[in-house]
Design a protein around this motif. Sequence first.
Motif, PDB file in Angstrom:
ATOM      1  N   TYR A  61      53.031 -76.638 -22.104  1.00 48.58           N
ATOM      2  CA  TYR A  61      51.540 -77.383 -22.587  1.00 48.58           C
ATOM      3  C   TYR A  61      50.713 -76.709 -23.076  1.00 48.58           C
ATOM      4  CZ  TYR A  61      47.604 -79.521 -24.584  1.00 48.58           C
ATOM      5  OH  TYR A  61      46.829 -80.572 -25.557  1.00 48.58           O
ATOM      6  N   VAL A  78      46.783 -70.571 -29.792  1.00 44.34           N
ATOM      7  CA  VAL A  78      48.341 -70.315 -29.917  1.00 44.34           C
ATOM      8  C   VAL A  78      49.449 -70.418 -30.976  1.00 44.34           C
ATOM      9  CG1 VAL A  78      50.252 -72.042 -29.014  1.00 44.34           C
ATOM     10  CG2 VAL A  78      48.234 -71.407 -27.447  1.00 44.34           C
ATOM     11  N   GLU A 136      53.352 -70.381 -20.439  1.00 41.05           N
ATOM     12  CA  GLU A 136      52.054 -69.995 -19.373  1.00 41.05           C
ATOM     13  C   GLU A 136      52.525 -69.225 -18.527  1.00 41.05           C
ATOM     14  OE1 GLU A 136      50.471 -74.913 -19.456  1.00 41.05           O
ATOM     15  OE2 GLU A 136      52.257 -74.642 -20.590  1.00 41.05           O
ATOM     16  N   ASP A 157      49.926 -67.859 -22.673  1.00 39.40           N
ATOM     17  CA  ASP A 157      49.442 -68.485 -22.629  1.00 39.40           C
ATOM     18  C   ASP A 157      48.293 -68.755 -21.828  1.00 39.40           C
ATOM     19  OD1 ASP A 157      47.424 -70.879 -23.123  1.00 39.40           O
ATOM     20  OD2 ASP A 157      49.139 -72.166 -24.337  1.00 39.40           O
TER      21      ASP A 157
END
Length: 451
Positions: free
Chosen positions: A152, A123, A222, A256
């Motif tokens: 996250y 990331v 995400e 991600d």
Amino acid sequence: MNTNAIYRKLAEKDKKFLWHPFTQMQDYVAAAPIIIERGEGIKLQDVQGRSYYDGVSSIWLNVHGHCVPDIDRAIIEQLGRIAHSTLLGLSSVPAIHLAEKLVSIAPDGLCKVFYSDSGSEAVEIGIKIAYQYWQLKGEPSRSSFIAMTNAYHGDTIGATSVGGIDLFHETYHDLMFAVHRVPYPHAYRYDGTIEQCTNHCLNRLRMLLDMKQREIAGLIVEPMVQGAAGMIMMPPGFMAQLRSICDEHNILLLADEVATGVGRTGRWFACDHDGISPDIMMMAKGLTGGYLPLAATLTTEDVYNAFLGDYSERKTFFHGHSYTGNQLGCAAALANLKLIEDTRLVESVSEKSQLLHDLLEPLRDHPNVGDIRKLGMMTGIELVRDKAGKEAFDWDEKIGIQVCIRSTELGMILRPLGNVIIFMPPLASTVADLTAMTKILQQAIGDVLPS
Ligand code: PMP
């Protein structure tokens, strides 16, 4: 020494020397630790010989189970040649083969592979590449990022900055760079229909971009599932909408796929559910089948090309870790991906997903089960005090922790996220395994919260 004496010695040293991640050590040292010594199939065995289903895939990464002959062999063979050599200006055989393989399974257009060692690093790399990309393109004002609520992306400072979970991230506020935050669609906690929830989120993103477009480098998300937020699922089509909004406003889309990638959701990558390609994609966890720390950040040709130039122009991506592209890790990943293909594992996750749905269905009748969220082999069961009002249990009640302790007693390792019980079995879990594991899950919830 008998096993109990061995256990006591190890437990004493564990408490004396180790500091465990995401663990309140005061509670940990007050309890009897479980010390894993072996793995067999999808089970873990402790030093006292007790075995447990690996109900969270050793934190969301195990694919085929433990001690998989094909992966073991690949690592041993690689070890016979070399364990590691640097990728800084030098290449290696498994790193080349793996990069080719990753490009072949990744969404179209992702064609360059930059290795690292963990999801967080993948990331960081994605963020730094996106940031530098706009400088190299002559638009340095595009220097900030849009991230989602409850996101996250890992624990390093860059990944923490784009993270949006107060419990994990707030403490480090002054160390982090500022980001723009837009809502992730969380249907269960939204007061309205799924369509209204979707529109609300997309409109907020559009409004932000209408005002700030020229300041934005990219949107990081995400895809399909926000894992650490408690398995929050996007409605179908949402990723496709994000892709078109990013295109309309000429910003990069960073996906991600650290948790969702490599078959976890029943497709190779979560982006495949909507048939979209991001500009930058991060993967880690399942990449080596849960064997070795290896991660990758993939980019398009356009992103990669921006970094090309004469040596004197200093366009180089000045980033790299000592163990980048570790040869043992690449060999394990190649064996893992081959086995996934040979066993048609991605397709089988998709098939087993329906079975898992049916197995979990009876839990919906439990008065404290507020929501069951599921995609592929990712499941979150949200426990609530009051089903109708969706009232959460207090943090101090440790309901999630209690259920996981009970599940461990019953023979399955689980780890909660607050009041959400995470169930993430290895992808290769059989129908019989899933049946046995969901039985334990159901009993653990019922024992802690008798209906
Ligand atoms: N991104 C996502 C979506 C994750 O779920 C995680 C880990 N749970 C990370 C990044 C960080 O990966 P790692 O723990 O390998 O640094």
